[in-house]
Design an enzyme around this catalytic site. Structure first.
Site, PDB file in Angstrom:
ATOM      1  N   HIS A  54     -51.817 102.538  85.841  1.00 46.87           N
ATOM      2  CA  HIS A  54     -50.410 102.546  85.414  1.00 46.87           C
ATOM      3  C   HIS A  54     -49.542 102.567  86.656  1.00 46.87           C
ATOM      4  O   HIS A  54     -49.792 103.337  87.587  1.00 46.87           O
ATOM      5  CB  HIS A  54     -50.113 103.787  84.550  1.00 46.87           C
ATOM      6  CG  HIS A  54     -48.655 103.921  84.221  1.00 46.87           C
ATOM      7  ND1 HIS A  54     -48.081 103.265  83.158  1.00 46.87           N
ATOM      8  CD2 HIS A  54     -47.645 104.587  84.846  1.00 46.87           C
ATOM      9  CE1 HIS A  54     -46.788 103.545  83.129  1.00 46.87           C
ATOM     10  NE2 HIS A  54     -46.500 104.342  84.137  1.00 46.87           N
TER      11      HIS A  54
ATOM     12  N   ASP B  22     -43.843 108.512  70.914  1.00 50.78           N
ATOM     13  CA  ASP B  22     -43.271 108.134  72.212  1.00 50.78           C
ATOM     14  C   ASP B  22     -42.101 107.176  72.031  1.00 50.78           C
ATOM     15  O   ASP B  22     -41.090 107.283  72.713  1.00 50.78           O
ATOM     16  CB  ASP B  22     -44.347 107.493  73.099  1.00 50.78           C
ATOM     17  CG  ASP B  22     -43.769 107.041  74.434  1.00 50.78           C
ATOM     18  OD1 ASP B  22     -43.200 107.907  75.129  1.00 50.78           O
ATOM     19  OD2 ASP B  22     -43.852 105.852  74.774  1.00 50.78           O
TER      20      ASP B  22
ATOM     21  N   ARG C  74     -34.313 109.643  74.477  1.00 54.04           N
ATOM     22  CA  ARG C  74     -34.085 109.968  75.899  1.00 54.04           C
ATOM     23  C   ARG C  74     -33.109 108.975  76.510  1.00 54.04           C
ATOM     24  O   ARG C  74     -32.240 109.334  77.296  1.00 54.04           O
ATOM     25  CB  ARG C  74     -35.417 109.934  76.665  1.00 54.04           C
ATOM     26  CG  ARG C  74     -36.306 111.131  76.388  1.00 54.04           C
ATOM     27  CD  ARG C  74     -37.722 110.857  76.848  1.00 54.04           C
ATOM     28  NE  ARG C  74     -37.808 110.574  78.269  1.00 54.04           N
ATOM     29  CZ  ARG C  74     -38.817 109.906  78.849  1.00 54.04           C
ATOM     30  NH1 ARG C  74     -39.825 109.472  78.121  1.00 54.04           N
ATOM     31  NH2 ARG C  74     -38.827 109.693  80.127  1.00 54.04           N
TER      32      ARG C  74
ATOM     33  N   SER D 131     -44.959 111.019  78.182  1.00 57.82           N
ATOM     34  CA  SER D 131     -44.821 109.652  77.677  1.00 57.82           C
ATOM     35  C   SER D 131     -45.914 108.751  78.263  1.00 57.82           C
ATOM     36  O   SER D 131     -46.622 108.057  77.533  1.00 57.82           O
ATOM     37  CB  SER D 131     -43.422 109.129  78.051  1.00 57.82           C
ATOM     38  OG  SER D 131     -43.342 107.752  77.852  1.00 57.82           O
TER      39      SER D 131
ATOM     40  N   LYS E  67     -50.035 107.735  76.218  1.00 56.12           N
ATOM     41  CA  LYS E  67     -50.525 106.381  75.938  1.00 56.12           C
ATOM     42  C   LYS E  67     -51.869 106.133  76.619  1.00 56.12           C
ATOM     43  O   LYS E  67     -52.737 105.443  76.088  1.00 56.12           O
ATOM     44  CB  LYS E  67     -49.468 105.361  76.369  1.00 56.12           C
ATOM     45  CG  LYS E  67     -48.273 105.369  75.410  1.00 56.12           C
ATOM     46  CD  LYS E  67     -47.110 104.553  75.887  1.00 56.12           C
ATOM     47  CE  LYS E  67     -46.327 105.245  76.950  1.00 56.12           C
ATOM     48  NZ  LYS E  67     -45.048 104.667  77.291  1.00 56.12           N
TER      49      LYS E  67
HETATM   50  N1  IUR Z   1     -42.789 104.455  81.262  1.00 52.61           N
HETATM   51  C1  IUR Z   1     -43.237 105.176  80.220  1.00 52.61           C
HETATM   52  O1  IUR Z   1     -44.225 104.835  79.592  1.00 52.61           O
HETATM   53  N2  IUR Z   1     -42.566 106.313  79.877  1.00 52.61           N
HETATM   54  C2  IUR Z   1     -41.470 106.751  80.530  1.00 52.61           C
HETATM   55  O2  IUR Z   1     -40.912 107.764  80.190  1.00 52.61           O
HETATM   56  C3  IUR Z   1     -41.032 105.974  81.630  1.00 52.61           C
HETATM   57  C4  IUR Z   1     -41.707 104.830  81.978  1.00 52.61           C
HETATM   58  I1  IUR Z   1     -39.368 106.571  82.641  1.00 52.61           I
END
Ligand code: IUR
Length: 471
Positions: A96, A175, A182, A197, A201
């Site tokens: 990621h 999310d 948010r 967040s 995932k």
């Molecule tokens: N990417 C994500 O998957 N979640 C987040 O809160 C952010 C970037 I900022």
């Protein structure tokens, strides 16, 4: 207050908000209740005010590692998790990135890892603001579909070894709701909320190992290396606590990665990397990120042996073959998938213009952020999630950091259509090229630090003291 017995608790959300506002940690049951209410909030507008207030209390007072881990777990439980055959255990890996400019690392990395025997169920996103998205890049190829069900992902991993897909609706649905809240409540930049967040995932992918590329610099989400380290510690702590061997690289994001920015152009550059060529900084990120992952999941004895394995599959064409097979499996016609590197299948913009160097000297910096912002205004990216992008818009850098350049020589080639490039944008682009009178130099590695889990460190605590929160 809490009422009830056994597992049945009744909470008042206003009590939970007050507790967090006062800087106190929330219990697991309270966090579970919040996520459950978030899911109910989908249909009840009256919940939105409560949730927003709680997000702001979390943004201001933070969460400790225990709370962040619980929030991550509860978010995972809001949907389905992916499951894989027993024999793949130990082989499931992903990366990621917190987002950058010219960041096409995932495109060669996923097939290179597959060519090394890993299974890569990569879930990626689209670009927003000045940072690009992996799915946008791949969607510049005719026929490519990022929309793959868990069953289709399983099939592609069986036959190819990697896929790059979008998040399906039933994977961490909490999310999506929380992120939208948010976004409108100025709470996106909360360390525990970002951590939960991102990691929810990844946990839902049921991985054997994970690497995070946490960027810092002018074109990154984290402006300073200290901010990036704090985020990396928080992400790594949650990953490891939830049973996924996780490490983070801290990488610089002041200059664009590679020479190309913009969706089609980045696919062409990723293909060069898959042919064992292309810019050195891109190849270094791909080989070292892959090397760490191979080492983390036990497929290499050291990071450097892992990096050598990745370099080998880039050089011998096996990673390229995996990439072509992945494109076919995700909807691209075989003849197109196999001739992408001839470049003719990727759209070219109608206008191509070069700007020239204005002072002789050495390139000190090519500021990624203003370049990306101008390309976005020309249609390469989105200001809001619903914007439509033009994959052909982009720029090629014709010079590299550290290179000696002469006044009058071309340094950037802009690909645009409508809207046309403005004089104010030409001027802003010229200001993005920073020249020094120092001699030519070899650019330093983009990788500045590596964060591994250290359970003795206190600094993983992301809870702010109240005084700090109000400063
Ligand atoms: N990417 C994500 O998957 N979640 C987040 O809160 C952010 C970037 I900022």
């Amino acid at each position: 207050m809490m009422e009830g017995c056994n597992d049945t608790f009744h909470f008042r959300i206003s009590d939970i908000i007050a507790k967090k506002r006062n800087g106190l940690p929330l219990s697991s049951q309270e966090i579970r209740h919040v996520v459950k209410e978030t899911m109910r909030g989908q249909v009840q507008d009256s919940q939105l005010g409560n949730q927003s207030a709680l997000l702001m209390a979390i943004r201001l007072c933070g969460m400790n590692p225990e709370e962040t881990m619980t929030l991550t777990k509860e978010m995972v439980a809001s949907g389905c998790v992916l499951t894989w055959p027993e024999e793949w255990h130990g082989l499931l890996v992903d990366k990621h990135s917190t987002g950058g400019v010219g960041d096409k690392v995932s495109l060669p990395l996923a097939p290179a890892l597959a060519a090394c025997g890993c299974k890569v169920p990569m879930i990626s996103g689209r670009g927003l603001g000045h940072t690009g998205g992996t799915l946008d890049k791949l969607e510049s190829v005719l026929g490519f579909s990022s929309n793959q069900s868990p069953e289709q992902m399983l099939e592609i991993l069986r036959s190819v070894g990697c896929c790059i897909v979008g998040q399906s609706a039933n994977l961490v649905p909490a999310d999506k709701i929380l992120y939208e809240m948010r976004d409108v409540t100025a709470t996106v930049d909360s360390l525990p909320l970002i951590t939960a967040s991102v990691m929810s995932k990844k946990v839902a992918e049921s991985l054997s190992a994970l690497i995070l590329d946490v960027k810092f610099g002018e074109a990154a989400q984290s402006p300073t290396i200290e901010d990036a380290r704090r985020l990396a510690h928080s992400l790594v702590t949650v990953g490891v606590s939830l049973g996924i061997p996780t490490i983070a690289l801290i990488t610089n994001m002041d200059n664009p990665i590679g020479n190309c920015i913009g969706n089609s152009l980045e696919v062409i550059e990723a293909l060069k990397c898959l042919e064992g060529e292309g810019p050195e900084d891109l190849r270094e990120l791909v080989t070292r990120t892959g090397g760490y992952l191979l080492c983390l999941c036990g497929q290499a004895v050291s990071e450097s042996q892992g990096a050598e394995k990745i370099a080998k599959v880039l050089d011998d064409g096996s990673a390229l073959q995996c990439f072509q097979k992945m494109m076919e499996a995700q909807g691209v016609q075989p003849d197109i998938a196999r001739s992408l590197n001839s470049n003719s299948n990727l759209g070219k913009a109608s206008h191509i213009e070069e700007l020239v160097v204005q002072t002789t000297g050495t390139v000190e910096l090519i500021r990624a952020r203003p370049i990306a912002e101008i390309l976005n205004a020309l249609g390469a990216g989105r200001k809001k999630a619903t914007d439509v992008i033009n994959h052909r818009i982009g720029a090629e850098l014709l010079v590299r950091v550290g290179q000696h350049v002469k006044k009058g020589s071309p340094w950037i080639r802009i690909h645009y259509e409508k809207p046309l490039l403005h004089d104010t944008q030409r001027e802003a682009l010229q200001n993005a090229l920073c020249i020094t009178d120092q001699p030519a130099f070899t650019p330093p590695s983009l990788i500045k630090d590596i964060i591994i889990y250290d359970d003795k460190k206190e600094e993983h605590d992301t809870t702010m003291h109240r005084e700090e929160a109000f400063n």
